[in-house]
Scaffold this motif. Structure first.
Motif: not given
Ligand code: UDP
Length: 369
Positions: A160, A186, A273, A280
């Motif tokens: 990411q 979540y 992950p 995703r």
């Molecule tokens: N993250 C991770 N594994 C996951 C989900 C999230 O390492 O399975 C970390 C990752 O660094 C990500 C951050 O948590 O950028 C925030 O995730 P979020 O889902 O809040 O991001 P968004 O939906 O805003 O892209």
């Protein structure tokens, strides 16, 4: 009558536009360089009747009463509560890592032991950021912390952000904590849901007001009329012609796939992950329970933002970037009647509710000026 120019038709721009037009009874010209309103919340129904979130899944969630009140003037929401499934070593479980996750990924006796130790150490319902969770003395909890770090955060964050978790701002990984709870959702916010007719329709309603004129495919520099104030929701470095350098962003690329069967996966979002290059997979029909024999998914790949190549999605919060942003902000503050807001204007990783709240607060600030 005063005239305002709002640059950007996303949630921030639309919110400030509506408040000014309705409550101050002033004229607002709101522009967007894109061919659509709603910014990165833009959604549309495709030929199969599936509501596609063009820029990735958007789930509305907030504890802010004023924000929930505001959006409910313009949309009815369903009661969708988001869960994220993750595939860890081929095992389906939920993220954030929680007590139930223990039982999905470990043998029962091991999970029971870890649950006991966790509950002895942390208050029930505590959200523990991974970088804090790593600081364990007990050998079993140390093992658990390393497991979660490696299996949930390390590779996902590398995909990411192009960096490991200790190199990204701690607030970023803290968004998805280790959750000492059996709550598998979540988000835990009081209000959660998806607008029944989509975000684009909601933004259209926000902008549907007598003093508001929307101009799409329009750049800031195209505007020839005089105006009294500017609200700029684009990237602040762009406004200043990058004079101190470019503010970096992460971008996202979605590989869309359509299938001739009703469901691809059993959840709206499945995180990968540890495997594959995408972070995703989104399957959009879940959000509004769209009925179709077909399904559409989007595999999400992360990359750096490059002008002309892709869109800005995520500011990258680190010390150097905060300093660079501060330089632009100082310059902005010396100007009269120009305000910056939104993820790009404030260079801040806002969720949708926080972006709206920032616009509502800015309105309160300027309305007496
Ligand atoms: N993250 C991770 N594994 C996951 C989900 C999230 O390492 O399975 C970390 C990752 O660094 C990500 C951050 O948590 O950028 C925030 O995730 P979020 O889902 O809040 O991001 P968004 O939906 O805003 O892209």
């Amino acid at each position: 009558m005063k005239t305002n120019l709002v640059v950007g038709c996303g949630l921030s721009g639309a919110t400030i536009a509506r408040k000014i037009a309705e409550e101050l009874n002033e004229k607002v010209i709101i522009i967007d360089k894109k061919s659509h309103i709603a910014g990165n919340t833009y959604d549309y129904r495709d030929k199969n009747g599936i509501m596609i979130h063009k820029y990735g899944s958007h789930i509305f969630h907030t504890n802010l009463e004023n924000v929930w009140g505001f959006v409910n003037h313009f949309a009815d929401f369903n009661t969708y509560m988001h869960k994220v499934i993750a595939i860890i070593d081929g095992i389906k479980t939920t993220i954030p890592f929680n007590i139930r996750t223990l039982y999905d990924v470990f043998p029962k006796t091991m999970a029971e032991n870890m649950e006991k130790k966790l509950l002895a150490k942390f208050e029930y319902n505590k959200k523990v950021p991974i970088l804090e969770f790593q600081k364990q003395d007990d050998k079993d909890l140390k093992f658990l912390a390393e497991y979660v770090y490696e299996k949930v955060f390390l590779h996902y964050t590398a995909k990411q952000w192009g960096a490991n978790p200790s190199e990204v701002d701690s607030a970023v990984t803290a968004r998805v904590p280790v959750y000492i709870s059996c709550d598998e959702r979540y988000f835990q916010d009081k209000y959660q849901g998806i607008p029944l007719h989509g975000y684009t329709n909601m933004v259209k309603k926000i902008l549907n007001y007598q003093n508001i004129e929307v101009r799409l495919n329009t750049q800031y520099t195209d505007i020839k009329e005089a105006y009294n104030r500017v609200f700029f929701t684009g990237s602040i470095d762009e406004f200043f012609n990058y004079k101190y350098g470019e503010l970096p962003y992460r971008s996202v690329y979605f590989k869309m796939e359509e299938y001739d069967f009703p469901y691809y996966q059993n959840n709206a979002v499945v995180n990968y992950p540890c495997n594959y290059d995408f972070t995703r997979i989104h399957e959009y029909k879940y959000y509004l329970n769209d009925i179709s024999d077909k399904t559409v998914i989007a595999k999400e790949y992360s990359e750096f933002f490059e002008q002309g190549k892709n869109e800005r999605y995520y500011p990258i919060p680190n010390e150097a970037n905060k300093k660079l942003y501060a330089k632009y902000l100082t310059e902005a503050q010396q100007m009269q009647n120009i305000y910056f807001l939104g993820r790009l204007g404030d260079y801040c990783y806002y969720d949708m509710d926080k972006a709206i709240n920032r616009a509502l607060e800015l309105f309160e600030q300027i309305k007496g000026e």
